[in-house]
Enzyme design. Structure first.
Site, PDB file in Angstrom:
ATOM      1  N   ALA A 294      31.530  26.366  73.867  1.00 46.11           N
ATOM      2  CA  ALA A 294      31.694  25.965  75.271  1.00 46.11           C
ATOM      3  C   ALA A 294      32.090  27.192  76.092  1.00 46.11           C
ATOM      4  CB  ALA A 294      32.778  24.896  75.361  1.00 46.11           C
TER       5      ALA A 294
ATOM      6  N   GLY B 225      31.691  24.746  70.193  1.00 50.57           N
ATOM      7  CA  GLY B 225      30.625  23.860  70.661  1.00 50.57           C
ATOM      8  C   GLY B 225      29.266  24.284  70.127  1.00 50.57           C
TER       9      GLY B 225
ATOM     10  N   GLU C 176      29.067  22.769  66.840  1.00 49.28           N
ATOM     11  CA  GLU C 176      28.983  21.312  67.040  1.00 49.28           C
ATOM     12  C   GLU C 176      27.562  20.906  67.451  1.00 49.28           C
ATOM     13  OE1 GLU C 176      32.589  21.436  69.594  1.00 49.28           O
ATOM     14  OE2 GLU C 176      33.158  19.669  68.439  1.00 49.28           O
TER      15      GLU C 176
ATOM     16  N   GLU D 132      38.325  26.408  67.954  1.00 49.64           N
ATOM     17  CA  GLU D 132      38.986  25.819  69.122  1.00 49.64           C
ATOM     18  C   GLU D 132      40.502  25.829  68.997  1.00 49.64           C
ATOM     19  OE1 GLU D 132      36.254  24.743  67.739  1.00 49.64           O
ATOM     20  OE2 GLU D 132      34.901  23.840  69.201  1.00 49.64           O
TER      21      GLU D 132
HETATM   22  C1  LIG Z   1      40.256  15.892  79.664  1.00 46.90           C
HETATM   23  C2  LIG Z   1      39.386  16.170  78.525  1.00 46.90           C
HETATM   24  C3  LIG Z   1      38.314  17.145  78.903  1.00 46.90           C
HETATM   25  C4  LIG Z   1      37.470  17.385  77.737  1.00 46.90           C
HETATM   26  C5  LIG Z   1      36.497  18.497  78.000  1.00 46.90           C
HETATM   27  C6  LIG Z   1      35.847  18.795  76.748  1.00 46.90           C
HETATM   28  C7  LIG Z   1      34.992  20.036  76.837  1.00 46.90           C
HETATM   29  C8  LIG Z   1      34.941  20.747  75.541  1.00 46.90           C
HETATM   30  C9  LIG Z   1      34.239  20.037  74.512  1.00 46.90           C
HETATM   31  C10 LIG Z   1      34.115  20.512  73.294  1.00 46.90           C
HETATM   32  C11 LIG Z   1      34.965  21.514  72.682  1.00 46.90           C
HETATM   33  C12 LIG Z   1      34.338  22.824  72.512  1.00 46.90           C
HETATM   34  C13 LIG Z   1      35.099  23.860  72.750  1.00 46.90           C
HETATM   35  C14 LIG Z   1      34.609  25.221  72.531  1.00 46.90           C
HETATM   36  O1  LIG Z   1      33.529  25.502  72.117  1.00 46.90           O
HETATM   37  S1  LIG Z   1      35.725  26.408  72.934  1.00 46.90           S
HETATM   38  C15 LIG Z   1      34.898  27.902  72.522  1.00 46.90           C
HETATM   39  C16 LIG Z   1      34.895  28.118  71.060  1.00 46.90           C
HETATM   40  N1  LIG Z   1      34.300  29.385  70.776  1.00 46.90           N
HETATM   41  C17 LIG Z   1      35.000  30.468  70.488  1.00 46.90           C
HETATM   42  O2  LIG Z   1      36.191  30.452  70.429  1.00 46.90           O
HETATM   43  C18 LIG Z   1      34.219  31.730  70.271  1.00 46.90           C
HETATM   44  C19 LIG Z   1      34.638  32.737  71.276  1.00 46.90           C
HETATM   45  N2  LIG Z   1      33.863  33.957  71.183  1.00 46.90           N
HETATM   46  C20 LIG Z   1      33.972  34.812  70.154  1.00 46.90           C
HETATM   47  O3  LIG Z   1      34.650  34.616  69.185  1.00 46.90           O
HETATM   48  C21 LIG Z   1      33.203  36.081  70.292  1.00 46.90           C
HETATM   49  O4  LIG Z   1      32.963  36.304  71.647  1.00 46.90           O
HETATM   50  C22 LIG Z   1      31.872  36.100  69.523  1.00 46.90           C
HETATM   51  C23 LIG Z   1      32.130  36.135  68.029  1.00 46.90           C
HETATM   52  C24 LIG Z   1      30.994  34.919  69.887  1.00 46.90           C
HETATM   53  C25 LIG Z   1      31.118  37.415  69.914  1.00 46.90           C
HETATM   54  O5  LIG Z   1      31.980  38.502  69.664  1.00 46.90           O
HETATM   55  P1  LIG Z   1      31.651  39.948  70.258  1.00 46.90           P
HETATM   56  O6  LIG Z   1      30.252  40.271  70.039  1.00 46.90           O
HETATM   57  O7  LIG Z   1      32.707  40.855  69.732  1.00 46.90           O
HETATM   58  O8  LIG Z   1      31.807  39.799  71.831  1.00 46.90           O
HETATM   59  P2  LIG Z   1      33.106  39.534  72.696  1.00 46.90           P
HETATM   60  O9  LIG Z   1      34.075  38.722  72.003  1.00 46.90           O
HETATM   61  O10 LIG Z   1      33.566  40.824  73.260  1.00 46.90           O
HETATM   62  O11 LIG Z   1      32.492  38.640  73.858  1.00 46.90           O
HETATM   63  C26 LIG Z   1      31.529  39.167  74.781  1.00 46.90           C
HETATM   64  C27 LIG Z   1      31.824  38.572  76.131  1.00 46.90           C
HETATM   65  O12 LIG Z   1      31.563  37.176  76.077  1.00 46.90           O
HETATM   66  C28 LIG Z   1      32.710  36.448  76.505  1.00 46.90           C
HETATM   67  N3  LIG Z   1      32.758  35.210  75.730  1.00 46.90           N
HETATM   68  C29 LIG Z   1      32.669  35.069  74.418  1.00 46.90           C
HETATM   69  N4  LIG Z   1      32.708  33.793  74.056  1.00 46.90           N
HETATM   70  C30 LIG Z   1      32.827  33.097  75.184  1.00 46.90           C
HETATM   71  C31 LIG Z   1      32.917  31.704  75.474  1.00 46.90           C
HETATM   72  N5  LIG Z   1      32.869  30.776  74.522  1.00 46.90           N
HETATM   73  N6  LIG Z   1      33.039  31.348  76.755  1.00 46.90           N
HETATM   74  C32 LIG Z   1      33.054  32.253  77.747  1.00 46.90           C
HETATM   75  N7  LIG Z   1      32.975  33.599  77.543  1.00 46.90           N
HETATM   76  C33 LIG Z   1      32.857  33.989  76.258  1.00 46.90           C
HETATM   77  C34 LIG Z   1      33.869  37.366  76.204  1.00 46.90           C
HETATM   78  O13 LIG Z   1      34.965  37.043  76.992  1.00 46.90           O
HETATM   79  C35 LIG Z   1      33.273  38.721  76.528  1.00 46.90           C
HETATM   80  O14 LIG Z   1      33.277  38.869  77.927  1.00 46.90           O
HETATM   81  P3  LIG Z   1      34.337  39.829  78.610  1.00 46.90           P
HETATM   82  O15 LIG Z   1      35.657  39.193  78.381  1.00 46.90           O
HETATM   83  O16 LIG Z   1      33.937  39.846  80.033  1.00 46.90           O
HETATM   84  O17 LIG Z   1      34.208  41.141  77.906  1.00 46.90           O
END
Ligand SMILES: CCCCCCCC/C=C\C/C=C/C(=O)SCCNC(=O)CCNC(=O)[C@H](O)C(C)(C)COP(=O)(O)OP(=O)(O)OC[C@H]1O[C@@H](n2cnc3c(N)ncnc32)[C@H](O)[C@@H]1OP(=O)(O)O
Length: 719
Positions: free
Chosen positions: A61, A100, A103, A123
């Site tokens: 997400a 996500g 998922e 998460e």
């Molecule tokens: C009231 C109830 C309401 C309910 C609402 C429900 C909604 C939610 C429903 C389901 C749940 C799902 C939740 C999720 O999915 S949360 C996200 C889970 N994912 C992660 O934690 C992964 C996060 N990312 C990473 O671990 C890494 O980025 C990577 C392994 C994918 C890639 O690593 P790498 O190549 O080293 O790159 P960077 O980490 O430097 O990332 C590059 C750049 O991208 C940004 N970024 C990465 N992931 C995300 C993301 N998921 N969302 C937004 N942005 C992301 C990261 O911040 C970097 O950008 P920068 O900060 O500007 O440098």
């Protein structure tokens, strides 16, 4: 945000296109919903493949959207539509499928992964749980116990492990996309129902309750007050005990409590702060975008004490060739044995071969002549370090970087004894250096941008969170630690016990309180530093009263404890008693209580009742106050830098975001008022006078943390 193509005549290929990690933003979710509907309706399409652009399936997400009002199609029905459809869908997983993203893949009927791909449900590390069906589908796919492990830890799983666990159906060294397209054609006509995870029962061991109770107990102990891991266990429990739809309902309810919590905000702040600190800048205009690191292939470590050994292991583990240097053969042999043992132990844990071939040991400094970068890790003594730097300056090649692992000495003073001050930087590792994630890179007043860029880049290669800091006594982390330690000592004088103070700090979320931490580090470390600073020992001004030094209030308690021969865990006696020398089981020591009582009587102090709130406020607000001073002095670039230093180097609980984030959560006016209150109650005690920056921020209406940089006054910035 999702591209639609028809390939091989009958396969709909849906590509997520949201660089860099194809996060599931509202636009991507809309794109998936529309393209899946189109494919399901098109009679020519017999099966589908979902993949991500640029070699990344999906990073989950879009975390940035969590702070905004929800828009676009929600994930749960989007994924349900894929699973419920009557055409097989194959996920082609390259790079990463996290949160996500995984998922979404679990909603597909088949999963093909590239051998370098990683999957996981992280998460929990963001203060959340996998609320797009992850807590219900993963246990149904791989069983209760492994699902509990993955969901409560959030750990990343390699493609090979994912295959073993049954998360993916096939792993390939070739193109996962090509294989998925082929696969999608082959599975047309095969029964789909067994592939729909929501229709399955969760495979469970005979004693489900026992497993859940045991996991909950472990998770609570590890969580240190974090709510998300506990909610994760509760959600997975539902997968084992309830029908799918009821489990989904439970998942949503639990997510609702987490989603708007301060813990989730704190952990998501940490996610972005960790990435932001890599983007450093200096007042000269140099920054990470315009300063290139120089390639480093040969590194040397000088001194094989605890720090030097850890640094050597960290370098070898990162695949770097290391020359390890000691002063004499005996020390060298000891160091060699210990480093080799550490590498073997580590390799054994990872089922890998230790890279002993990358290690070379010597006592001959002349062997350093081809080294690109040297990390000095000798005893923390300025005279000794200066001597080493002088020698390094003359034997190393002219463009070699000279780095010091000092934990707080003046980097400029060391640079000044070399012929290349611009190539000198601090690289302050934290013990144990091969485990701890933090590296403070210290910018000396003459360090070149290239030297900074190279040290920051090396830290990244070692898997560290590298934070650029300015040069002052203790840099950022240890400078802020000083008032924290001091307040704890003053609290003992005023009536507290070590276990009261530690209990309050552990309840706050630290892995160990300040006195246990001091026992672990060795009480003689601080004692020696205080002796050198003339705060105790023969250099104390004889006119100073016992509880005053250098013009301010001082607590001699830690010195007196050392004088009793209590050095901490290493000799089994410190602020606590230990089961044995080197033992880790701390028990309160009545003789310490007696000693404190006698001390108070001797100095005419009437002990008072101290509660946990006061402990937390005195210790942590004093530390935070020093954080504000470090910001104003230009020692730390921004609050995120301080927070990452404390989260990754000092055990600050991640679910509280770091000290500066925590101050914002508590409310800056409250931090200010409480500091003023304690300042008035204890006018003599140092570090309680609120910092000018804190006052300015409060006077300006307490802006959010991302605006604090606008309020910094930095006439003498060290960055
Ligand atoms: C009231 C109830 C309401 C309910 C609402 C429900 C909604 C939610 C429903 C389901 C749940 C799902 C939740 C999720 O999915 S949360 C996200 C889970 N994912 C992660 O934690 C992964 C996060 N990312 C990473 O671990 C890494 O980025 C990577 C392994 C994918 C890639 O690593 P790498 O190549 O080293 O790159 P960077 O980490 O430097 O990332 C590059 C750049 O991208 C940004 N970024 C990465 N992931 C995300 C993301 N998921 N969302 C937004 N942005 C992301 C990261 O911040 C970097 O950008 P920068 O900060 O500007 O440098």
């Amino acid at each position: 945000m999702a591209r639609y193509e028809q390939v091989q005549g009958t396969v709909a290929l849906i590509t997520l296109t949201n660089p860099p990690v194809n996060a599931l933003s509202a636009a991507v979710r809309l794109g998936i919903t529309e393209t899946v509907t189109r494919a399901l309706r098109d009679p020519e399409v017999k099966s589908m493949v979902i993949c991500g652009e640029n070699g990344v399936f999906c990073g989950g997400a879009d975390i940035r959207e969590f702070a905004k009002p929800m828009s676009g199609p929600p994930l749960v029905p989007m994924i349900a539509a894929i699973e419920e459809g009557e055409k097989p869908v194959v996920a082609a997983i390259e790079g990463a499928a996290f949160g996500g993203g995984l998922e979404l893949a679990l909603g597909c009927h088949y999963r093909i992964a590239h051998s370098k791909a990683r999957v996981g449900l992280p998460e929990v590390t963001l203060g959340l749980l996998p609320a797009a069906g992850g807590t219900q589908r993963l246990p149904r796919l791989i069983g209760l116990a492994p699902a509990l492990d993955l969901i409560t830890t959030g750990r990343h799983v390699t493609a090979q492990e994912a295959l073993k666990l049954g998360i993916v159906d096939q792993v390939t060294d070739q193109s996962a996309l090509d294989l998925a397209i082929q696969f999608a054609q082959q599975v047309v006509g095969q029964p789909l129902l067994p592939r729909k995870l929501s229709t399955r029962q969760t495979p469970c061991p005979p004693d489900v309750d026992g497993l859940l109770e045991e996991t909950m107990a472990q998770v609570k102990q590890r969580a240190r007050g974090a709510m998300a891991p506990i909610a994760c266990v509760q959600a997975v429990r539902a997968a084992a005990t309830l029908p799918y739809q009821a489990g989904m309902q439970k998942e949503q309810e639990l997510m609702a409590t987490l989603f708007h919590s301060s813990q989730a905000r704190a952990m998501q702040y940490c996610f972005f702060a960790q990435r932001a600190v890599g983007r450093w800048s200096l007042s000269s205009g140099a920054h990470s975008g315009n300063s290139k690191p120089r390639p480093v292939s040969k590194v040397a470590v000088i001194g094989l004490g605890t720090m030097g050994r850890g640094i050597t292991v960290a370098l070898v583990k990162a695949g770097m060739s290391v020359l390890a240097v000691e002063t004499n053969k005996k020390q060298l042999e000891i160091g060699k044995q210990m480093v080799s043992a550490m590498l073997k132990h580590d390799a054994q844990k990872r089922n890998a071969t230790p890279r002993l071939d990358l290690l070379h040991f010597t006592i001959d400094l002349l062997e350093l002549k081809n080294t690109d970068l040297i990390i000095e890790a000798v005893f923390e003594d300025m005279a000794l370090k200066k001597q080493v730097f002088k020698e390094l300056s003359s034997v190393c090649k002219a463009d070699a970087f000279l780095c010091t692992n000092t934990s707080g000495l003046d980097v400029d003073e060391l640079a000044a004894v070399t012929k290349r001050p611009e190539l000198v930087v601090g690289m302050h590792f934290f013990a144990p250096a091969h485990v701890m994630k933090l590296l403070e890179v210290v910018h000396g007043s003459r360090s070149s941008p290239e030297a900074v860029a190279t040290a920051m880049h090396l830290g990244k290669r070692l898997g560290k969170v590298s934070v650029l800091v300015g040069n002052c006594a203790g840099f950022v982390g240890n400078r802020m630690l000083k008032p924290y330690l001091e307040q704890a000592n003053f609290l003992l004088e005023e009536g507290a016990t070590p276990e009261l103070v530690d209990g309050a700090l552990e309840e706050f979320g630290f892995p160990m309180g300040v006195f246990k931490m001091s026992d672990l580090s060795g009480l003689d470390v601080g004692w020696r530093i205080r002796k050198e600073a003339g705060l105790t020992g023969p250099n104390v001004d004889p006119r100073d009263p016992p509880r005053r030094r250098q013009g301010r209030r001082y607590s001699p308690l830690p010195d007196l404890v050392c004088e009793q021969g209590r050095l901490g865990q290493k000799n089994g006696r410190g602020w606590y008693l230990y089961d044995k020398p080197g033992g880790r089981v701390a028990t309160p020591d009545p003789s310490i209580h007696k000693f404190l009582e006698e001390y108070r009587i001797k100095h005419g102090i009437s002990p008072r009742q101290i509660d946990r709130q006061e402990v937390v406020e005195r210790c942590l607000f004093a530390l935070i106050n020093e954080g504000f001073r470090s910001l104003d002095d230009g020692i730390a670039a921004g609050p995120e830098d301080i927070d990452m230093i404390y989260v990754f180097g000092y055990g600050w609980p991640r679910h509280r975001g770091g000290p500066m984030f925590y101050a914002g959560m508590v409310g800056l006016p409250r931090v200010l008022t409480r500091l003023e209150h304690y300042r008035q109650a204890h006018p003599e005690v140092p570090h309680l006078e609120p910092s000018p920056l804190l006052r300015r921020l409060v006077a300006s209406g307490s802006p959010p943390i991302n605006k604090w940089r606008d309020f910094l006054q930095r006439p003498h910035s060290q960055l």
